[in-house]
Scaffold this active site. Sequence first.
Site, short mmCIF file in Angstrom:
data_model
loop_
_atom_site.label_atom_id
_atom_site.label_comp_id
_atom_site.label_asym_id
_atom_site.label_seq_id
_atom_site.Cartn_x
_atom_site.Cartn_y
_atom_site.Cartn_z
N ASP A 160 0.34 -12.64 3.46
CA ASP A 160 0.05 -13.49 4.62
C ASP A 160 -1.28 -14.19 4.42
O ASP A 160 -1.99 -13.95 3.45
CB ASP A 160 -0.01 -12.63 5.89
CG ASP A 160 -1.08 -11.55 5.80
OD1 ASP A 160 -2.24 -11.85 6.15
OD2 ASP A 160 -0.77 -10.42 5.36
N ASP B 141 -3.85 -13.91 6.61
CA ASP B 141 -4.74 -13.30 7.59
C ASP B 141 -4.65 -14.13 8.88
O ASP B 141 -3.56 -14.58 9.23
CB ASP B 141 -6.18 -13.19 7.04
CG ASP B 141 -6.98 -12.10 7.74
OD1 ASP B 141 -6.47 -10.97 7.85
OD2 ASP B 141 -8.11 -12.37 8.17
#
Length: 290
Positions: free
Chosen positions: A210, A212
């Site tokens: 991802d 973040d």
Amino acid sequence: MTETKIAVIGGSGIYDIEGLEDATWTSVDTPWGAPSDAVLTGSLGGVGMVFLPRHGRGHVHSPTTVPYRANIDALKRLGVTDVISVSACGSFREEMAPGHFVIVDQFIDRTFAREKSFFGTGCVAHVSVAHPTCPRLGAACLTAARDAGITVHNGGTYLAMEGPQFSTLAESKMYRESWGADVIGMTNMPEAKLAREAELCYASVAMITDYDSWHPEHGEVDVSDIIRTLTGNAGKARDLVRRLPDLLGAERAPCPHGCDRALEYAILTQPDARDPAVTAKLVAVAGRVL
């Protein structure tokens, strides 16, 4: 020359190594308590292999409660020479996208609720972690990743946070913009520091899941999205690991970077002042110099 034995510490989504010959789950006792789980031992391509699920099978340990000292001690007791850490992480860089891997070479340690050293009162030691990963081992992981067709970035700074919550938006922006971190995770510290104290070569393979929370088009971290990406990353990680025995070989010379001699001048407590109870606990990780 020393017989090579490769350990893989598997993070989220990585709970075994496929294709191991004579694979056996073995319980290991340590003075630091029980490791995260039993340890899977065997061989791959004629090279000894050890696998330890960092969170335990079924993912029972949070990043804070992982028994890091017991894990590293157990690997040392089993004769491991090289440790490959595989872990999920978030990215602070647009070009380091979900599904990519990063061969980490630096850390910023923001953990605070973990025991970070084998040493202390009764036997004091200070090792250098200026360069916390082994360049030789990292280079092998880089080659293995490229040979497996993985999009991999050579070098990156890993921000280790305590967790288990993900970052606030303000923290994410600070780590990215002010601190210059490249990826963020919760488990490589104190693991890397302890591996250095145990004189083990250590490399960190970060699997990006991802962005973040800093990325304006991705918003907050969503666990369901992470799990979907983890599934794909796990298969890539297994392909990487399968290539390591051929790259590292069945025998190895002393580490050219001195990882296997990190304690040479690190222990400051004089022999007659050392606590016997403390040194007894250090027999596996520091027996060479004690």
